[in-house]
Design an enzyme around this catalytic site. Structure first.
Site, PDB file in Angstrom:
ATOM      1  N   GLY B  46      55.004  43.193  73.192  1.00  0.00           N
ATOM      2  CA  GLY B  46      54.551  42.994  74.568  1.00  0.00           C
ATOM      3  C   GLY B  46      53.280  42.165  74.533  1.00  0.00           C
ATOM      4  N   ARG B 334      43.742  54.978  94.190  1.00  0.00           N
ATOM      5  CA  ARG B 334      45.133  55.346  93.946  1.00  0.00           C
ATOM      6  C   ARG B 334      45.377  56.841  93.911  1.00  0.00           C
ATOM      7  NH1 ARG B 334      46.897  51.047  89.174  1.00  0.00           N
ATOM      8  NH2 ARG B 334      46.872  49.248  90.557  1.00  0.00           N
ATOM      9  N   GLU B 429      48.752  49.497  75.674  1.00  0.00           N
ATOM     10  CA  GLU B 429      48.904  50.778  76.369  1.00  0.00           C
ATOM     11  C   GLU B 429      49.163  51.925  75.383  1.00  0.00           C
ATOM     12  OE1 GLU B 429      51.478  50.495  79.807  1.00  0.00           O
ATOM     13  OE2 GLU B 429      51.421  52.657  80.134  1.00  0.00           O
TER      14      GLU B 429
END
Ligand SMILES: Cc1cc2nc3c(=O)[nH]c(=O)nc-3n(C[C@H](O)[C@H](O)[C@H](O)COP(=O)(O)OP(=O)(O)OC[C@H]3O[C@@H](n4cnc5c(N)ncnc54)[C@H](O)[C@@H]3O)c2cc1C
Ligand code: HEM
Ligand code: FES
Lengths: 266, 642, 258
Positions: B46, B334, B429
């Protein structure tokens, strides 16, 4: 390119082996994009030929003109004129032969490219087992590979018929317009044409061939812009109109000759 | 049981702004001529993995990259929409490295490591330069300069974007840079290769075992260092905005081999996703947060409301965010927005056929600014919404509901991005490093590329330099043979259960437990329940799983079974982590720890630490270790959005 | 929003592996909510198959939001199904009618061999990128991003091309299985930007040559662009042809790059 270092496995596709590169400019023709470029360039030449050829033939509508005090068919004058181009610098008929050679070369390249690209495409493509729903392509574009050979066959017939007169056994003409002819005479285009088109089979061949030609041009005269990279969003829509217009013009022009001759209007 | 001794974060000495430069100067380097003698295995391609593989190869290392995808360009990074932050201050609105650093620490609710975050803010600037040089078509002004927008409630405009496809364009940039090295023969790329095991020798990471997803072949690969850039584990919730194949397998295999797993309970729930339409829903789609700038969020006050939205009079609408948070209204962060949506839906006020959403209504902005203006701003989102739901947001309000979006937790890493296993690194991540308990919008892309481009390629030399002159461990070594056997046994175990339920069934059931008990709001009772229910389901999994088909071909049920098996263990650890952390912070809300107004209440006294969990064995629960966090530059304050 | 459900007859291509022949298999599914996506419908079918002890169907998918480019099958004669500008993962069942028969086939091209059922190998596209689909700008060498202003129109046009998701629908829809749209989109993305100029012609030649070692040639049918879930324009193919012939014709040592 260095050795590809993406892991391969039984399912991975194998690239076609690379051919040895020929010297410039032949290397252009070695690639498919280059071949299409050649097709487009020769296509333009052929379009020019088809257009000029049609213009010349339309002279049949002019009918008789006076030349050296004699009444002759204008189209026969035109045929003679073609042979005289370049005189007296070049011998009689030589420039026409040069043009013919150019034309033959263009046909040869165009056809060879069409053949090899077609082969490449067939080897790249696997057919679907369901009916494919075509969205953007049209009948003309999908039949290029058929209209082309149809025309090739037609051109051979056309030459045999009118240029060489091999087929004059089929000629039939009642003589309603001009002399009745049963055989081919060199240089007498007008009579030969009436002889040939007097036979409905021959007329049908001419009309069908022109339909193929129109289809071929309908796609080809659009496609060649893309192949040559002539693309400007401002004028892109015009390319379609050009192609359609050109195809229509050639079809109407050529077929009008056939019909007018058959109907003995000219 | 807690210990602190084993966790050395290796944060360099010196003032915050100089730490990274000092560190780069002090760490061991590998001489350019020697770099090619080191083989580095990069798992995951990624943003983090591709950028790392490309850069390491450019530096001269011998790199092998692995992805289970059919091409690196499919990695989940491709799906990021919004943008990427960088402290460029191109808008001259007072942004700076320090401000980005400050915002990130504060946004992470003081649960991240200051030194890492500061470095992230520093290198953010280089990322934009690097990506622009790669040809990433960032949005521009008419003058030709880069455009920015403000994102996720930031006070400055520091977000760079490429239409609504920033992640795609950045990933393609990094992928292309890596493919250049692939073409040059410097990176060997293994696609459709799934890492199944980490191989250790004498306490160090020496290689990996993979399963070829097409042929089923099990193969070993050995290197001087292993980098895991394998993404987040949001799919433990089953329904999330993540791609279907996101998983925790690689990180979890490493965890089981000794890498500590940090803060597993820190997950981010995004408030504006399209709610599930039916029981067959397989994933949720994110709608950009920017919609909250113009949409008003409400539910009908009457739980039995039957009228369509437009017919409900103003007085009978409950604009819950605007009422509760007059200052921020619909633009609260959020987690606050998400939690409040859940509260009203739990009260039975939800909208839609399954009563599982809240309205996001554009009627007012359309009448104020005109339909054209609103359409111009959101047309692509409106179209996407309509494609999925069949409803036109111009006519009826959108329905939205929160969904899992990002996982802040991950493998514990030190300042060098090395896990607790020497030679094993984690980037993107997959590690826990920079976002603390909550991530700011547009900061994940930044972190992935920071790790891959500008941090890891330099810090990795530190562990490599001493290994000069050693060859990678031979594939004939028994450690590889053993690891391969382990993998084969695991695979045949899945096939041999021959139960009645599909891997997807178990995943869905597990997801429900995780969502209900370890979702937006957690409490002791629920978490304890989660642990016992996950265990019960896990037992059922190992006795009643049905995986059909063979191992010598592509078999997604088999792949899925492996993912779900790991998610079970992770889910349990998430619950235990959330249980231990008896405070609310960032995305982790413990209902026992809230202010009288119902806001998250942090407990810095007891919980200003990272929880890093150590695997012991199959029958012993993981042990928690703590890394104490010190806040020197950014003073601790309690968040308030009232 | 409606709660209608559909019953469908599916004719799905099943194939064991690259070297075996496949065939259509007929399956019936019922109770499919029309809010479900096409791939969720296949999920349901697979769950049914597993329950019945039959091997589920392999189909390509991942992000399910139309951006990763993994999904892609031929549905009733159209790549990605009948919705224009939509990848199959974004195609919803409300676009079908109760009782429909749906034929589902993998992408077909010599360069896309079937791996299993509906899954094909698209690695040829990666080879094209590896041969030149990049800007050679090693990490750490970049100047400040704003040092090179790029007109907005140019950046936008590059973005139009860069939006390609690499799904291969262009190849799948092409009667010649040509890779032109994919290749030309990448070329225009990089060739139109200032950063891409130094390698412009080298890149064009390398990528076209690699493309031609796998795929067919372009007859300008336009099926590719029509099938493309990102509606990538046919214009890029013309730009590619132009750059390619330019690079072959001009001697770059003597002539200027442009
Ligand atoms: C819908 C959505 C929108 C988002 N929007 C934004 C945004 O606007 N801004 C922002 O900053 N962030 C955003 N994010 C977050 C961000 O996209 C991700 O956090 C980030 O891209 C992760 O990158 P990565 O390189 O770490 O992992 P990934 O991109 O997930 O890559 C993981 C890689 O690891 C490989 N892999 C995994 N396991 C294995 C294994 N066992 N064996 C072999 N290979 C393996 C995969 O094949 C893949 O190549 C968004 C996320 C989502 C879900
Ligand atoms: C007077 C005669 C002809 C004219 C005016 C003509 C014109 C053209 C033009 C303009 C094109 C488009 C080129 C491009 O896309 O770049 C074309 C394509 C084509 N022509 Fe012709 N052509 C003629 C004869 C032929 C003949 C005799 C054949 C075959 C035997 C042929 C076969 C083809 C084929 C197969 C194509 C499509 C190639 C492809 O795109 O794959 N043509 N033609
Ligand atoms: S599954 Fe990603 S584009 Fe369809």
């Amino acid at each position: 390119m260095a050795t590809p270092t993406i892991s391969t496995r039984p399912s991975s596709p194998t690239p076609r082996p690379k051919k040895k590169e020929l010297p410039y400019p032949l290397n252009i023709y070695q690639t498919a994009v280059g071949k299409k470029w050649v097709m487009a360039v020769t296509g333009i030449g052929l379009l020019g030929f088809v257009f000029a050829h049609m213009l010349g033939n339309l002279k049949i509508f002019i009918g008789e003109v006076e030349e050296d005090g004699v009444l002759v068919q204008d189209i026969d004058v035109y045929a003679e004129f073609l042979r005289e181009i370049g005189e007296p610098l070049f011998p009689h008929g030589s420039v026409l032969w040069l043009m013919r050679l150019g034309l033959i070369a263009m046909f040869a390249l165009h056809i060879h490219a069409a053949y090899t690209l077609n082969k490449l495409n067939n080897s790249s493509n696997v057919r679907y087992q369901q009916k494919t729903d075509w969205l953007a392509s049209n009948f003309a574009s999908r039949t290029m590979r058929y209209t082309g050979p149809i025309m090739l066959a037609y051109i051979i017939w056309h030459l045999a018929d009118l240029t060489w007169g091999f087929t004059d056994a089929l000629y039939s003409n009642d003589g309603a317009a001009g002399p009745a002819t049963g055989e081919w005479h060199h240089g007498d285009v007008y009579a030969n044409l009436h002889g040939s088109l007097g036979n409905p089979i021959s007329a049908i061949i001419y009309i069908v061939a022109n339909m193929a030609l129109a289809l071929h041009i309908f796609h080809g005269a659009w496609s060649m812009f893309q192949s040559l990279g002539i693309n400007n969003p401002r004028y892109n829509a015009a390319r379609r109109y050009f192609a359609a217009g050109f195809a229509g013009l050639i079809f109407v022009g050529n077929v009008s000759i056939v019909i007018a001759t058959m109907a003995d209007w000219v | 049981m807690t210990e602190t001794a084993t966790l050395d974060s290796k944060v360099p000495e010196g003032p915050m702004a100089e730490k990274w430069d000092n560190h780069k100067f002090k760490i061991k380097l590998v001489n350019p001529a020697n770099k090619r003698k080191f083989r580095i295995l990069v798992v995951g391609t990624g943003l983090a993995g591709s950028s790392a593989a490309a850069t390491l190869a450019e530096l001269g290392y011998d790199v092998e990259a692995f992805t289970f995808h059919d091409t690196p360009r499919r990695a989940h990074s491709i799906a990021a929409q919004g943008g990427i932050n960088a402290a460029k201050n191109y808008q001259n609105d007072g942004d700076s490295v320090h401000r980005l650093f400050y915002d990130t620490v504060k946004g992470g609710d003081y649960r991240s490591r200051e030194a890492n975050v500061h470095r992230l803010a520093q290198v953010s600037v280089d990322i934009i330069d690097q990506m622009a040089a790669q040809g990433v078509p960032f949005a521009r002004e008419y003058g030709g300069l880069l455009d920015n927008r403000s994102f996720g409630g930031a006070q400055v405009s520091r977000t760079f974007y490429a239409r609504g496809q920033t992640g795609q364009q950045l990933l393609l940039g990094a992928y292309q840079q890596m493919m250049r090295q692939v073409g040059l023969g410097k990176v060997k790329l293994h696609t459709r290769m799934d890492m199944q095991e980490l191989v250790m020798k004498d306490g160090e990471a020496v290689g990996i075992v993979c399963r070829n997803l097409v042929t089923g072949e099990i193969s070993s690969h050995s290197g001087h260092a292993v980098v895991l850039a394998t993404g987040g584990y949001g799919n433990v919730f089953y329904l999330s905005t993540n791609a279907m194949s996101c998983n925790v397998t690689a990180a979890w295999r490493a965890h089981r081999k000794g890498a500590f797993f940090a803060n597993p309970s820190y997950t981010q729930i995004h408030p504006t996703c399209i709610p599930a339409a039916d029981e067959f829903q397989s994933k949720l789609t994110l709608m950009s947060e920017s919609l909250r700038n113009d949409g008003r969020i409400w539910v009908p006050r009457d739980p039995d409301e039957k009228r369509i939205a437009a017919d409900i009079p103003e007085a009978e609408r409950y604009y819950f965010l605007e009422e509760k948070y007059p200052a921020f209204g619909n633009l609260v962060p959020r987690d606050v927005a998400s939690r409040n949506a859940k509260t009203v839906v739990d009260q039975g006020l939800g909208v839609g056929p399954l009563k599982n959403g809240v309205y996001l209504d554009f009627a007012e902005s359309i009448s104020r600014d005109g339909l054209d203006k609103v359409w111009e701003r959101y047309s692509n989102l409106f179209e996407m919404y309509e494609r999925i739901t069949g409803e036109d947001p111009r006519e009826t309000p959108m329905r939205i509901y929160p969904a899992t979006h990002y996982t802040m937790g991950g493998l514990w890493v030190d300042y060098n991005l090395m896990t607790t296993i020497p030679g094993l690194y984690a980037a993107g991540e997959a590690n826990f490093s920079d976002h603390g308990a909550n991530r700011l919008g547009a900061s994940a892309l930044m972190q992935g590329l920071a790790d891959g481009y500008f941090v890891l390629p330099y810090t990795i030399g530190d562990s490599l330099a001493p290994k000069l002159g050693t060859a990678p461990v031979s594939l004939d070594d028994e450690v590889f043979i053993e690891a391969e056997t382990e993998v084969r046994d695991r695979i045949s175990k899945f096939l041999s259960i021959k139960g009645t339920k599909s891997p997807d069934y178990f995943h869905r059931e597990l997801g429900k437990l995780v969502w209900n008990y370890i979702g937006m709001e957690r409490d002791q009772n629920g978490l304890e329940k989660a642990i016992s229910e996950i265990r019960a389901l896990q037992e059922e999994f190992w006795t009643d799983l049905r995986v059909l088909g063979g191992t010598d071909t592509i078999n997604s049920s088999l792949e899925k079974a492996g993912r779900v098996a790991d998610f079970f263990e992770l889910g349990e650890l998430m619950a235990r982590d959330a249980l231990n952390r008896a405070e609310s912070c960032g995305g982790h809300f413990r209902s026992e720890s809230q202010t009288p107004e119902g806001e998250a209440l942090r407990n810095d006294e007891d919980f200003a630490h990272v929880s890093a969990w150590q695997w012991i064995d199959e029958n012993t629960p993981q042990v928690e270790h703590r890394e104490q966090l010190d806040f020197v530059e950014v003073p601790l304050t309690q968040r308030s959005y009232k | 929003m409606s709660a209608n459900t559909l019953s469908l007859t599916l004719q799905i291509w099943r194939q064991e592996g690259p070297n075996t022949t496949g065939a259509f298999e007929t399956h019936n599914v019922s109770g499919i909510p029309d809010d479900a996506s096409f791939l969720e419908m296949l999920d349901v079918l697979n769950e049914n198959l597993i329950e019945a002890g039959k091997i589920p169907i392999e189909f390509p998918h991942d992000c399910r939001e139309g951006i990763c480019g993994t999904c892609g099958v031929m549905i009733n004669g159209r790549a990605h199904g009948q919705e224009k500008g939509t990848a199959v993962c974004q195609l919803h069942m409300r676009k079908f009618n109760d009782g429909d028969t749906i034929a589902i086939e993998p992408w077909r091209a010599t360069a896309f061999p079937v791996i299993k059922d509906l899954v094909v190998d698209r690695s040829a596209l990666d080879h094209i990128v590896a041969s030149g689909g990049f800007v050679s700008a090693p990490t750490g060498t970049a100047a400040d991003a704003n040092d090179t202003p790029i007109p907005k129109e140019v950046a936008d046009s590059a973005m139009d091309a860069a939006a390609c998701i690499g799904c291969g629908a262009c190849v799948a829809a092409c009667p010649n299985s040509a890779g032109q749209l994919f290749t030309s989109a990448k070329l225009w993305h990089l060739n139109s930007l200032p950063q891409g100029q130094p390698e412009r012609f080298r890149r064009t030649e390398a990528m076209v040559d690699t493309m031609e070692s796998f795929f067919g040639s372009c007859t300008n049918h336009g099926e590719c662009s029509e099938a493309c879930p990102k509606e990538i324009s046919l214009d890029f193919i013309a730009y590619m042809n132009r750059d390619y012939v330019k690079s072959k014709v001009f001697n770059r040592k003597l002539a200027s790059q442009k």
